[in-house]
Design a protein around this motif. Structure first.
Motif, PDB file in Angstrom:
ATOM      1  N   GLN A  85       0.819  -1.209   0.000  1.00 23.98           N
ATOM      2  CA  GLN A  85       0.000   0.000   0.000  1.00 23.98           C
ATOM      3  C   GLN A  85       0.856   1.264   0.000  1.00 23.98           C
ATOM      4  OE1 GLN A  85      -3.147   0.087   2.860  1.00 23.98           O
ATOM      5  NE2 GLN A  85      -3.807   2.116   2.238  1.00 23.98           N
ATOM      6  N   ASP A  86       1.970   1.215   0.760  1.00 24.67           N
ATOM      7  CA  ASP A  86       2.837   2.401   0.764  1.00 24.67           C
ATOM      8  C   ASP A  86       3.962   2.249  -0.273  1.00 24.67           C
ATOM      9  OD1 ASP A  86       4.415   0.499   1.904  1.00 24.67           O
ATOM     10  OD2 ASP A  86       5.049   1.687   3.615  1.00 24.67           O
ATOM     11  N   TYR A  87       3.777   1.334  -1.205  1.00 24.55           N
ATOM     12  CA  TYR A  87       4.694   1.046  -2.317  1.00 24.55           C
ATOM     13  C   TYR A  87       5.983   0.365  -1.865  1.00 24.55           C
ATOM     14  CZ  TYR A  87       1.611   4.664  -4.189  1.00 24.55           C
ATOM     15  OH  TYR A  87       0.533   5.411  -4.517  1.00 24.55           O
ATOM     16  N   ALA A 166      -4.082   5.808  -2.521  1.00 27.50           N
ATOM     17  CA  ALA A 166      -3.479   7.126  -2.322  1.00 27.50           C
ATOM     18  C   ALA A 166      -3.570   8.019  -3.563  1.00 27.50           C
ATOM     19  CB  ALA A 166      -2.015   6.960  -1.909  1.00 27.50           C
TER      20      ALA A 166
END
Ligand SMILES: Nc1ncnc2c1ncn2[C@@H]1O[C@H](COP(=O)(O)OP(=O)(O)OP(=O)(O)O)[C@@H](O)[C@H]1O
Ligand SMILES: [Mg+2]
Lengths: 359, 278
Positions: A85-87, A166
């Motif tokens: 999700q946060d890469y 995001a």
């Protein structure tokens, strides 16, 4: 399309201390399908994905990959890759090195890595950003680097945990199309987590709807839309009018339901015990308005309480005449009704087949 | 507006003044000289000339820098190992271990030095252990009143100063990066080499340099465990102030030490500047 199960969860559960965040769950995922896991926050979506990826061990159960239990196989030996999700891009590596990482740790020859990285960067349209560091990329570009990094090793399954959350709405749309297209092209199983039902509908071959640590329903977007399996799904998945009622028997001996909509004839084979309480679900877009005085078998007289213009469609709130306090919502193409104003008397009608009965 | 400027001036100004004033005074007095028992306020470069002319000062200066460098290297390597092992733990054990490893920071300095003397001394713990294990036939004088003793004592005493910054630089690495590395097929060893080490190294080196700066100026440890053999530059400065009462010359030596520290800190700054984070 889907042939046979590539991944099987058998009685997989997860507890933290004595809190069970995932109840024993069975799930079969077909080879090559795009599956989305949909559910509200805290429903256990990430937990399932992390157990498949090997980041969290299940408390009980088996995870079978091609029939073999992989619960004890460490993450780095599982043929799956994850888009976090946060890469989780490596900040000290350029885009090329991030993307080539999976090949490098496998000891692939330099020239081969360079060739493949160039090829994958081409696919995600980042050929010109190869020498940048991640902190010099936009959110959408980082997203695509993460994706490129996850597909370069040709994993058997790609795991994606809310990868688009995001991004702004427009970028999201184009990434959805891109992802779907990519998945078709590389014919790889995608397990895609989202809490956005629109996203789930538009991308999935099958949707797994989760709530409170358990699977509420599994089905194609169409099935889940047409036949929500529970009140939760009916509420969570698109809009629904939920109408409580009691099962009765009419003069002809057929089962029907006594509710705010009057006596509603039950669609086909519903096996309902007389006297039991049920909830009926009918979607706003499945209710039609006919002029007052019309007699249609499945209909109820109502009064227009508000009309909200939403663009292509308009939302109309109705109060059912005899009760006066029961409200339903109707969604109509804006062009279909020339003039409706608050206080108008109308008749709301539906097709028996559009009613779903929830126990 | 004006009030805020005043507040800001006070906030930044007072500490600056408190630090810069004594330093400025030092710098000034290093250009003065002693005539008899009095300080003569006429400008002279004699102190610096004396420093550069006297090979024994030079020698001590370089030797101390080397000593501090070795202490820092030891702090970096063993501090990294300890910090890494702590960082790998999960749950309460992790913070317990961290706490234990930094408790010495709160201990009195003199107590620590005496403890080190007890360990390193002729009849100390280290010698007893080596004799007991058969590595030495009889207690060695290797660990007491010489440069080695100073080195070991400083290395042990300053270790916690390295552990803390190294742990913090490990802690700054997002856990998802470690997971991503494993996810992409890297076994733990490769994850360490390709992700954890490069991301924590700059911060760790800064921790090492911190230890170096501390041990450069230290005069007490060398005094107490070094004896006559374990002379260091810190002791040279101390003797100019405390025994020879040649403050201007002591100040000049202190300025030279400051110069070395400044160079180290600039090196640290350059290192952190080139660190990339997203
Ligand atoms: N390490 C943990 N310790 C204790 N509880 C946890 C832990 N990880 C997750 N949980 C709990 O498990 C439940 C499910 O978490 P999970 O992350 O799977 O939810 P999710 O469906 O992914 O939600 P979201 O949409 O917010 O990401 C939550 O109630 C969460 O608080
Ligand atoms: Mg989640």
């Amino acid at each position: 399309m889907p042939q046979h199960a590539i991944l099987n969860l058998v009685g997989v559960s997860k507890s933290y201390r004595d809190v069970e965040v995932l109840q024993p769950t069975d799930l079969a995922i077909e080879d090559g399908e795009f599956i989305t896991v949909l559910g509200p926050s805290g429903s256990g979506k990430t937990t399932i994905l992390r157990m498949i990826g090997g980041f969290t061990a299940p408390t009980s159960g088996q995870i079978l990959f091609q029939g073999r239990d992989i619960v004890d196989v460490p993450t780095f030996q599982r043929p799956f890759n994850t888009v976090f999700q946060d890469y989780a891009l490596f900040p000290h590596m350029r885009v090329v090195d991030n993307v080539g990482y999976g090949l490098r740790v496998r000891g692939v020859a330099k020239a081969e890595i360079a060739r493949k990285v160039a090829e994958v960067l081409q696919i995600v349209d980042l050929g010109d950003k190869a020498d940048r560091f991640p902190n010099a990329l936009s959110g959408g570009q980082r997203q695509r680097v993460a994706l490129a990094r996850a597909i370069i090793c040709e994993p058997k399954i790609v795991l994606l945990d809310e990868p688009l959350a995001a991004l702004d709405a427009e970028l999201r749309r184009s990434m959805q199309d891109f992802l779907k297209d990519l998945q078709r092209r590389i014919k790889t199983t995608f397990i895609f987590i989202t809490h956005d039902q629109q996203e789930a509908i538009s991308m999935a071959d099958r949707i797994v709807v989760m709530n409170h640590g358990k699977i509420e329903q599994i089905g194609s977007p169409r099935e889940i839309y047409r036949r929500p399996g529970s009140e939760f799904v009916a509420r969570f998945f698109g809009e629904n009018n939920l109408i409580p009622g009691i099962v009765e028997q009419n003069a002809a001996g057929e089962a029907c339901i006594d509710s705010a909509l009057g006596r509603v004839i039950v669609p086909r084979d519903a096996s309902l015990a007389v006297g039991s309480k049920v909830v009926m679900a009918v979607r706003p877009e499945h209710i039609k308005l006919v002029p007052a005085g019309s007699t249609v078998s499945q209909s109820v007289a109502a009064e227009v309480r508000s009309v909200t213009f939403l663009g292509a469609t308009s939302q109309i709130a109705l109060t059912i005449a005899p009760q006066g306090n029961f409200a339903i919502r109707v969604s109509l193409p804006t062009n279909d009704f020339p003039s409706l104003s608050v206080g108008d008397q109308v008749v709301a009608a539906w097709a028996p087949d559009d009613l779903t009965i929830l126990h | 507006m004006i009030r805020w400027s005043l507040v800001r001036l006070a906030v930044y100004g007072i500490p600056t003044l408190l630090i810069l004033c004594p330093m400025g005074l030092f710098l000034l007095s290093s250009f003065w000289s002693m005539s008899g028992n009095k300080m003569s306020h006429s400008w002279t470069l004699a102190n610096y000339r004396a420093f550069f002319a006297n090979a024994s000062y030079w020698g001590i200066y370089l030797q101390t820098i080397k000593l501090a460098g070795i202490v820092a290297l030891f702090g970096l390597v063993s501090g990294y190992i300890v910090a890494y092992l702590i960082w790998r733990q999960r749950g309460p054990l992790r913070y317990m271990l961290l706490l234990f490893s930094v408790i010495p920071l709160a201990m009195n300095y003199i107590v620590k030095i005496y403890a080190m003397r007890g360990i390193l001394g002729f009849n100390g713990v280290l010698n007893s252990a080596l004799v007991w294990s058969g590595l030495l036939a009889k207690p060695s004088t290797m660990f007491v009143f010489n440069q080695t003793a100073v080195l070991i004592a400083m290395a042990v005493i300053y270790l916690p100063f390295a552990i803390l910054p190294i742990f913090l630089s490990l802690e700054r690495i997002p856990h998802s990066l470690v997971e991503a590395s494993a996810d992409l097929g890297a076994p733990p060893g490769q994850t360490f080499r390709r992700v954890v080490l490069p991301l924590s190294l700059p911060g760790s080196v800064v921790g090492g340099l911190f230890v170096m700066v501390l041990s450069l100026g230290d005069f007490l440890t060398p005094q107490m465990v070094g004896g006559s053999q374990g002379f260091t530059f810190g002791r040279a400065i101390w003797s100019q102030f405390g025994m020879a009462f040649n403050w201007p010359f002591g100040a000049a030596l202190a300025v030279m030490l400051l110069l070395a520290i400044a160079i180290i800190l600039i090196a640290a700054r350059l290192l952190t500047r080139y660190r990339r984070t997203s």
